[in-house]
Design a protein around this motif. Structure first.
Motif, PDB file in Angstrom:
ATOM      1  N   ASP A  41       0.814  -1.215   0.000  1.00  0.00           N
ATOM      2  CA  ASP A  41       0.000   0.000   0.000  1.00  0.00           C
ATOM      3  C   ASP A  41       0.849   1.267   0.000  1.00  0.00           C
ATOM      4  O   ASP A  41       0.319   2.384  -0.021  1.00  0.00           O
ATOM      5  N   GLY A  42       2.165   1.107  -0.002  1.00  0.00           N
ATOM      6  CA  GLY A  42       3.061   2.257  -0.074  1.00  0.00           C
ATOM      7  C   GLY A  42       4.249   1.947  -0.954  1.00  0.00           C
ATOM      8  O   GLY A  42       4.565   0.789  -1.229  1.00  0.00           O
ATOM      9  N   THR A  43       4.914   2.995  -1.401  1.00  0.00           N
ATOM     10  CA  THR A  43       6.124   2.824  -2.197  1.00  0.00           C
ATOM     11  C   THR A  43       7.101   3.944  -1.872  1.00  0.00           C
ATOM     12  O   THR A  43       6.694   5.082  -1.643  1.00  0.00           O
ATOM     13  N   ILE A  44       8.374   3.609  -1.817  1.00  0.00           N
ATOM     14  CA  ILE A  44       9.424   4.601  -1.657  1.00  0.00           C
ATOM     15  C   ILE A  44       9.997   4.849  -3.048  1.00  0.00           C
ATOM     16  O   ILE A  44      10.656   3.983  -3.619  1.00  0.00           O
ATOM     17  N   THR A  45       9.747   6.008  -3.592  1.00  0.00           N
ATOM     18  CA  THR A  45      10.190   6.283  -4.954  1.00  0.00           C
ATOM     19  C   THR A  45      11.664   6.645  -5.009  1.00  0.00           C
ATOM     20  O   THR A  45      12.355   6.319  -5.976  1.00  0.00           O
ATOM     21  N   GLU A  46      12.154   7.334  -3.978  1.00  0.00           N
ATOM     22  CA  GLU A  46      13.548   7.786  -3.977  1.00  0.00           C
ATOM     23  C   GLU A  46      14.015   7.979  -2.531  1.00  0.00           C
ATOM     24  O   GLU A  46      13.270   8.510  -1.706  1.00  0.00           O
ATOM     25  N   VAL A  47      15.226   7.528  -2.243  1.00  0.00           N
ATOM     26  CA  VAL A  47      15.763   7.687  -0.905  1.00  0.00           C
ATOM     27  C   VAL A  47      17.249   7.997  -1.012  1.00  0.00           C
ATOM     28  O   VAL A  47      17.975   7.414  -1.831  1.00  0.00           O
ATOM     29  N   THR A  48      17.705   8.941  -0.176  1.00  0.00           N
ATOM     30  CA  THR A  48      19.108   9.309  -0.119  1.00  0.00           C
ATOM     31  C   THR A  48      19.686   8.836   1.212  1.00  0.00           C
ATOM     32  O   THR A  48      19.052   9.013   2.272  1.00  0.00           O
ATOM     33  N   VAL A  49      20.864   8.211   1.191  1.00  0.00           N
ATOM     34  CA  VAL A  49      21.521   7.710   2.393  1.00  0.00           C
ATOM     35  C   VAL A  49      22.834   8.468   2.551  1.00  0.00           C
ATOM     36  O   VAL A  49      23.714   8.362   1.702  1.00  0.00           O
ATOM     37  N   ARG A  50      22.942   9.230   3.630  1.00  0.00           N
ATOM     38  CA  ARG A  50      24.146  10.001   3.892  1.00  0.00           C
ATOM     39  C   ARG A  50      24.743   9.570   5.234  1.00  0.00           C
ATOM     40  O   ARG A  50      24.049   8.959   6.062  1.00  0.00           O
ATOM     41  N   PRO A  51      26.031   9.867   5.480  1.00  0.00           N
ATOM     42  CA  PRO A  51      26.634   9.476   6.755  1.00  0.00           C
ATOM     43  C   PRO A  51      25.912  10.112   7.934  1.00  0.00           C
ATOM     44  O   PRO A  51      25.461  11.261   7.862  1.00  0.00           O
ATOM     45  N   GLY A  52      25.786   9.326   9.024  1.00  0.00           N
ATOM     46  CA  GLY A  52      25.215   9.873  10.246  1.00  0.00           C
ATOM     47  C   GLY A  52      26.248  10.700  11.015  1.00  0.00           C
ATOM     48  O   GLY A  52      27.429  10.735  10.665  1.00  0.00           O
ATOM     49  N   PRO A  53      25.793  11.368  12.067  1.00  0.00           N
ATOM     50  CA  PRO A  53      26.727  12.163  12.869  1.00  0.00           C
ATOM     51  C   PRO A  53      27.783  11.293  13.512  1.00  0.00           C
ATOM     52  O   PRO A  53      27.502  10.185  13.949  1.00  0.00           O
ATOM     53  N   ARG A  54      29.007  11.784  13.566  1.00  0.00           N
ATOM     54  CA  ARG A  54      30.126  11.022  14.139  1.00  0.00           C
ATOM     55  C   ARG A  54      30.415  11.509  15.560  1.00  0.00           C
ATOM     56  O   ARG A  54      30.313  12.694  15.839  1.00  0.00           O
TER      57      ARG A  54
END
Length: 229
Positions: A216-229
């Protein structure tokens, strides 16, 4: 119920992390290898997988190399990629063509070949793109152009295949600790410290979340960036 996945780039990095996670839960894998040596390695690492030798750097040959494909395919995961840094003024056309072939034309052709199986399963096409598919930086023109093109491809495919129940997702990781990243650092002339970057398993976890999202849902686009260090 076990799903069936076709994965490119399963020999290392993000693709290997994704393939290991899917195999561990008992899903069926079809893996593409660019040559016989890499195919032997994949068969050793994934003994229950179906391994097919097909060179993404030669998109026009894919139809003849792939042979019989599964009749139903739950996901097609485009993870393989190629990168060669260089300025527009200095980069030879052969390097540009290789990146466009592997990063854009091969995913387009492989998707075309797999669409009947994807439609039968109301499946998912997922392209591992890059933040270079969002912003282009100096020395990255060819790679970024191929990734911008891949983003356009996913946008068009999503609209075209919605009527067939096929979902399409574009995943844009920032720099990830993979052999490709080590090669990029070599080309940049910089020391490589994998601890500074996203772990491949983190991107793989993102991909599995997309695969397992209820219909019932879709993720069309996702960005993965580094988390805080």
């Amino acid at each position: 119920m076990a799903l069936t996945h076709l994965v490119t780039g399963a020999g290392s990095g993000i693709g290997a992390s994704v393939a290991r996670a899917l195999a561990a839960r008992g899903d069926a894998l079809w893996l593409l290898a660019r040559n016989d040596e890499r195919a032997a390695d994949l068969r050793a690492d994934f003994p229950t997988a179906r391994v097919v030798t097909a060179d993404l750097a030669d998109p026009e040959a894919l139809a003849g190399q792939l042979g019989q494909l599964p009749q139903r395919l739950d996901t097609l995961l485009h993870v393989a990629g190629a990168v060669d840094l260089g300025t527009v003024a200095e980069q030879p056309i052969a390097q540009v063509r290789r990146q466009v072939d592997v990063n854009l034309l091969a995913p387009m052709e492989l998707t075309r070949l797999c669409l009947p199986a994807l439609r039968a399963a109301r499946g998912l096409v997922l392209v591992v793109n890059s933040t270079s598919g969002i912003t282009a930086n100096p020395d990255w023109s060819a790679y970024a152009a191929s990734k911008f093109g891949a983003r356009a491809f996913t946008d068009a495919l999503r609209a075209e295949e919605a009527a067939h129940g096929v979902r399409v997702t574009s995943v844009h990781p920032s720099r990830t600790a993979t052999p490709m990243q080590a090669e990029v650092h070599r080309q940049e002339g910089r020391d490589y410290d994998p601890d500074r970057f996203i772990a491949p398993d983190t991107v793989a976890a993102t991909i599995l979340h997309v695969i397992d999202l209820p219909r019932d849902g879709t993720i069309t686009e996702v960005t993965v960036r580094p988390g805080p260090r």
